[in-house]
Scaffold this motif. Sequence first.
Motif, mmCIF file in Angstrom:
data_model
loop_
_atom_site.group_PDB
_atom_site.id
_atom_site.type_symbol
_atom_site.label_atom_id
_atom_site.label_comp_id
_atom_site.label_asym_id
_atom_site.label_seq_id
_atom_site.Cartn_x
_atom_site.Cartn_y
_atom_site.Cartn_z
ATOM 1 N N PRO A 1 0.792 -1.231 0.000
ATOM 2 C CA PRO A 1 0.000 0.000 0.000
ATOM 3 C C PRO A 1 0.820 1.275 0.000
ATOM 4 C CG PRO A 1 -0.903 -1.587 1.531
ATOM 5 C CD PRO A 1 0.429 -2.107 1.125
ATOM 6 N N THR A 2 2.093 1.201 0.383
ATOM 7 C CA THR A 2 2.933 2.398 0.382
ATOM 8 C C THR A 2 4.055 2.291 -0.646
ATOM 9 O OG1 THR A 2 4.299 1.464 2.161
ATOM 10 C CG2 THR A 2 2.435 2.840 2.809
ATOM 11 N N ASP A 3 4.035 1.262 -1.466
ATOM 12 C CA ASP A 3 5.080 1.035 -2.461
ATOM 13 C C ASP A 3 4.511 1.316 -3.845
ATOM 14 O OD1 ASP A 3 7.055 0.198 -4.122
ATOM 15 O OD2 ASP A 3 7.192 -1.841 -3.350
ATOM 16 N N PRO A 4 4.860 2.445 -4.462
ATOM 17 C CA PRO A 4 4.289 2.774 -5.776
ATOM 18 C C PRO A 4 4.641 1.745 -6.835
ATOM 19 C CG PRO A 4 6.118 4.247 -5.240
ATOM 20 C CD PRO A 4 5.822 3.461 -3.997
ATOM 21 N N ASP A 5 5.779 1.059 -6.693
ATOM 22 C CA ASP A 5 6.167 0.083 -7.695
ATOM 23 C C ASP A 5 5.208 -1.102 -7.728
ATOM 24 O OD1 ASP A 5 8.312 1.605 -8.424
ATOM 25 O OD2 ASP A 5 9.742 0.541 -7.141
ATOM 26 N N ALA A 6 4.587 -1.419 -6.574
ATOM 27 C CA ALA A 6 3.686 -2.572 -6.521
ATOM 28 C C ALA A 6 2.513 -2.384 -7.462
ATOM 29 C CB ALA A 6 3.200 -2.803 -5.086
ATOM 30 N N SER A 7 1.870 -1.221 -7.399
ATOM 31 C CA SER A 7 0.718 -0.989 -8.289
ATOM 32 C C SER A 7 1.170 -0.759 -9.722
ATOM 33 C CB SER A 7 -0.097 0.210 -7.789
ATOM 34 O OG SER A 7 0.684 1.396 -7.826
ATOM 35 N N LEU B 1 -6.791 -6.163 -6.484
ATOM 36 C CA LEU B 1 -5.631 -5.926 -5.623
ATOM 37 C C LEU B 1 -4.955 -4.602 -5.983
ATOM 38 C CD1 LEU B 1 -3.626 -6.701 -3.488
ATOM 39 C CD2 LEU B 1 -2.513 -8.241 -5.117
ATOM 40 N N ARG B 2 -4.807 -4.315 -7.284
ATOM 41 C CA ARG B 2 -4.205 -3.035 -7.689
ATOM 42 C C ARG B 2 -5.044 -1.870 -7.170
ATOM 43 N NH1 ARG B 2 -5.496 0.139 -12.060
ATOM 44 N NH2 ARG B 2 -3.928 1.739 -12.584
ATOM 45 N N ALA B 3 -6.368 -1.972 -7.309
ATOM 46 C CA ALA B 3 -7.241 -0.899 -6.813
ATOM 47 C C ALA B 3 -7.107 -0.736 -5.314
ATOM 48 C CB ALA B 3 -8.694 -1.202 -7.187
ATOM 49 N N ARG B 4 -7.030 -1.854 -4.604
ATOM 50 C CA ARG B 4 -6.901 -1.772 -3.145
ATOM 51 C C ARG B 4 -5.577 -1.112 -2.743
ATOM 52 N NH1 ARG B 4 -9.809 -4.268 0.745
ATOM 53 N NH2 ARG B 4 -10.845 -5.531 -0.851
ATOM 54 N N GLU C 1 -7.854 9.173 3.467
ATOM 55 C CA GLU C 1 -6.448 8.852 3.268
ATOM 56 C C GLU C 1 -6.211 7.373 3.486
ATOM 57 O OE1 GLU C 1 -4.476 10.899 1.881
ATOM 58 O OE2 GLU C 1 -6.117 12.315 1.865
ATOM 59 N N GLY C 2 -4.975 6.985 3.193
ATOM 60 C CA GLY C 2 -4.660 5.568 3.177
ATOM 61 C C GLY C 2 -4.803 4.898 4.524
ATOM 62 N N VAL C 3 -5.623 3.892 4.580
ATOM 63 C CA VAL C 3 -5.725 3.018 5.738
ATOM 64 C C VAL C 3 -5.628 1.600 5.214
ATOM 65 C CG1 VAL C 3 -7.195 2.190 7.583
ATOM 66 C CG2 VAL C 3 -7.154 4.625 7.041
ATOM 67 N N ARG C 4 -4.711 0.832 5.739
ATOM 68 C CA ARG C 4 -4.499 -0.501 5.204
ATOM 69 C C ARG C 4 -5.658 -1.409 5.549
ATOM 70 N NH1 ARG C 4 1.536 -2.358 5.273
ATOM 71 N NH2 ARG C 4 0.441 -4.116 4.387
ATOM 72 N N SER D 1 -3.125 3.541 -0.398
ATOM 73 C CA SER D 1 -1.999 4.481 -0.386
ATOM 74 C C SER D 1 -2.465 5.937 -0.455
ATOM 75 C CB SER D 1 -1.065 4.180 -1.560
ATOM 76 O OG SER D 1 -1.712 4.462 -2.789
ATOM 77 N N GLY D 2 -3.797 6.164 -0.472
ATOM 78 C CA GLY D 2 -4.322 7.524 -0.500
ATOM 79 C C GLY D 2 -4.671 8.004 -1.882
ATOM 80 N N GLU D 3 -4.523 7.143 -2.902
ATOM 81 C CA GLU D 3 -4.876 7.512 -4.272
ATOM 82 C C GLU D 3 -6.177 6.817 -4.657
ATOM 83 O OE1 GLU D 3 -1.640 6.894 -6.970
ATOM 84 O OE2 GLU D 3 -0.140 7.203 -5.397
ATOM 85 N N GLY D 4 -6.461 6.754 -5.932
ATOM 86 C CA GLY D 4 -7.547 5.927 -6.420
ATOM 87 C C GLY D 4 -8.837 6.627 -6.767
ATOM 88 N N ALA D 5 -8.885 7.952 -6.643
ATOM 89 C CA ALA D 5 -10.129 8.630 -7.019
ATOM 90 C C ALA D 5 -10.431 8.458 -8.501
ATOM 91 C CB ALA D 5 -10.036 10.116 -6.671
#
Length: 651
Positions: free
Chosen positions: A121-127, A168-171, A254-257, A176-180
């Motif tokens: 959730p905090t790793d931009p490379d993952a998504s 999973l990508r959306a989650r 904001e991001g909550v895991r 991470s606080g994005e996704g709008a």
Amino acid sequence: MRIDVLGAVRALRDDGSPVDLGGPRHREVLARLVAAEGRLVTTDTLVDDLWTDPPARAVGALRTFVAALRRALEPDRPPRSPPRVIVTEGPGYALRLPREDVDAHRFQDALARARRNPDAPTDPDASTDLGAALAAWRGPAYADVAGSAWARHERTRLEELRLEGVELRARILLDSGEGADLVAELGAHVAEHPWREPAWELLARALYRAGRRADALAALRRARAMLVGQLGLDPGAGLQRLETDILNGSAPYEGVRTGWTGNGVRLGPRTTVDLARTLALAGGDALVHSRRDRLAAIHAAERTGDLFLTARIIGAYDVPALWSRADDPEQSRAVVAAAERTLTGLGQDGPADLRARLLATVAVESRSADLSGPERERAQQAARQAEELARELADPALLAFALNGVFLQSFTRPGLAAARDRTGAEILDLATRHELPNFAVLGRLVRLQSASAFGDLDSATSHADAADQLAASTEAPLVPVLTGWFRARATAAHSTEPGGPTAAAAAAHYRAAEDALRGAGMPGLHRGLFPLALLGLRLLHDRPAPTDPRLDWGPYAPWTRPLVLLAQARGDEARTALAAAPEPPCDHMQEAMWCLTARAAVRLGEHEVAARSAAALRDARAEHAGAAGGMLTLGPVARYLAEAEACAGAG
């Protein structure tokens, strides 16, 4: 060189130009080797997969296809030098390409990394990596290999992984606080796959993130209407909690895991099957209703035609089970039949975690007391396969569930208490280390039963006390009912000791345990248990069987009836009843039923029956009859065995 199968099968050179692979059969051979992921595929397998009715020269034709593919994929390979892409290996062929050069393998690896990465959730490379792998999809996997069974199974498997990857990508982005900007993508995803509750949750979160609170609530209400109207299911706890949070304005922007329920993580579809599972632990009417609701949910899922939804709903009901006789045999058979249909639909190449849960369900629901010989063999095989898959997946919760099936399929003959104790010890260890409280209770109760079977009342009492403590923290009211029966069993055993409680006191304990069990919603356990306990108490004190006509002996009647008739001085009828009694079923009470058979045979002088009973009981000579369930005892098996052997010898 790279090969793509997420769409039509194709091969591309390093400069991006396409490779002419030849005709449909050539493409299918290459696709089948891709699906094997570098493993050998035998010639026989390839022939069977390519042709429903193989022609006489099928092997020769296959070799022609392979030779043509080798020329196309390695046009510059010198003559007589060994091929490097499609290699001959043993009795078949294998594809030798780095995984990053095959789009399906690259996608699966990106998904696996995202699943495993605790910082996703905090790793931009993952998504980013997962997004790139998803973008490589050009259509249904193996799109131009339409008719083959292997391709259908592989296409279904990869499509399920793709859906998981989208979610999973959306989650990851939302956490991470994005996704709008995911609203359009998730809206289309939900429209195409309306049964996936996690997708509805993600859509609502994305709408809320975009400042569209009313639309987020509307999406959740559409999900509720669809689930209730189409499946008869209430939304799961996650959707309900999110709706409440949005209504209260407490849903985080904001991001909550949040937990991910994808492949490789503890499975549990967010449906009312979760509620049914919770109700099952409460006992009584709630337990009865939970079984009914579970079967209704399974049938509703099957009607959708969605194999993966059906598999999740069947496998989500991982309620620990302790008794080898079903409360509702017809319902259990219906669940087993649905699980077996779903397993057939998924095929051997279906997702391993779903297959393991379905196999464990078959093992747990196939209670040994209710099975024919072939059914018992299938259930035992399912238990072994579920355990093997669960160990390979290294999923503790799944392994605990699978071991529950192993335990319930371990009543194949008398005298196996030690094996069941080892299974109980592993369940308890897994549950303790991985915080699985319901399975910790199961582990304690299995070990209680095993200690009871060996007459080790101190160890059994320790497990009973620990189970009661766990039950208090997990709100499992059925556990004290079961441990109450064990304490009555212990009182009965102590009633034979000098200065111990009286037989009447032991009978009163059994009566209190019976009163507690009567409303627990477990007829498979309850019926016949109290009369059998009283019979055991009388045998401990060398008294005849109880003859009260109001006693319901339930499933134990064929083996208790000869002794009841003997107590009524009806010897001829007792002899007839003994001759009619079948071989005891393979369940918790098999040692007890064999001991009752032995006692009646000895009293009637039936030497052959006594010999048969002695042969069945020899491996259980160190155990106590009836004590394998931890609820009653007829005394040491050795006592009945000695009588039976003496009678058989006299004949």
